[in-house]
Design an enzyme around this catalytic site. Sequence first.
Site, PDB file in Angstrom:
ATOM      1  N   ARG A  32       0.812  -1.210   0.000  1.00 26.41           N
ATOM      2  CA  ARG A  32       0.000   0.000   0.000  1.00 26.41           C
ATOM      3  C   ARG A  32       0.852   1.270   0.000  1.00 26.41           C
ATOM      4  NH1 ARG A  32      -2.307  -3.671  -1.239  1.00 26.41           N
ATOM      5  NH2 ARG A  32      -4.229  -4.562  -0.406  1.00 26.41           N
ATOM      6  N   SER A  58     -11.402  -0.625   3.285  1.00 25.24           N
ATOM      7  CA  SER A  58     -10.595  -0.820   4.494  1.00 25.24           C
ATOM      8  C   SER A  58     -10.016   0.509   4.964  1.00 25.24           C
ATOM      9  CB  SER A  58      -9.453  -1.801   4.218  1.00 25.24           C
ATOM     10  OG  SER A  58      -9.962  -3.064   3.852  1.00 25.24           O
ATOM     11  N   GLU A 113      -5.226   3.859   5.894  1.00 25.33           N
ATOM     12  CA  GLU A 113      -5.058   3.586   4.461  1.00 25.33           C
ATOM     13  C   GLU A 113      -5.732   4.641   3.616  1.00 25.33           C
ATOM     14  OE1 GLU A 113      -6.562  -0.036   1.639  1.00 25.33           O
ATOM     15  OE2 GLU A 113      -5.321  -0.572   3.362  1.00 25.33           O
TER      16      GLU A 113
END
Length: 285
Positions: free
Chosen positions: A160, A211, A281
């Site tokens: 990520r 998420s 995130e």
Amino acid sequence: MIIHQNFDLTNYNSYRIEARCKVAYFPENETEIVELFKTNQNFILLGSGHNIIFSKAYYDESFIIFNGNFNDIDVENSNGIIIAEAGATMLEISKKALEEGLSGVEVFYDIPSSLGGAVVMNAGASGEEVKDILLKVRYLDLDTFEISEIENEAIGFEYRNSLFQQSKSMLVLKAWLQLKPLDKNLIHEKMEDMKQKRWAKQPKKYPNAGSVFKRPKGFYVGAMIDELSLKGFTIGGAKISEKHGGFIVNFNNAKGGDVVSIIRHVQTKVKDRFNVDLEVEQRII
């Protein structure tokens, strides 16, 4: 280029948080993008708006939005390459790949993200990531206003994360994806399988942005939230989903501050119990 004053951003974020900005620009090509940044370096950039949290109800800053525009998708079928502009969604790309009988982006079907955002954060699921199929990226250097291309190996992909996320002066314009020929029925079967598994686990009833936290090494966010009995925890119109603890949903006209407050509460509780610093995130604006 399309320009809107006092623009309503509610439909340009997947939490459906009500917000407005002073001016919104919708550029349609690279030249317009370069010209915009030559006049102003303080834009807020939105892709599909699927991984962001509006923390304010009104923004004095101007927005550049790649949503429904700057989204051309081309195919070099002889070598299995898809070339797409940053505003193209991963849904659009996966559907185009299916039409052409090209495999490699099935996992991104039903993942809400623009290509630009997916590259920046190295989006992925089920063990597959953008870095696995990306050949190169065309980008604008906001310091020099030069357009350049960079190969996969030089982008510094991590979980990520990428060079584009670390360097705010590099704006993704276009990407080349290397796919492989495969029977269309098999491609479609995998796409639907991924969708069904995702819908079985994730909250789809209320607006959300996927998420919220990156997975820390050695832990699972959902399991930690379960142990802390935080499912259903509510602030204002936002709450932690009862279906999956890693998601925050807008169930009753939530404000951005509601979502951010829940994030801070979870981070504090997880730090106290597990001594883990949860990293967000999503992008808080």
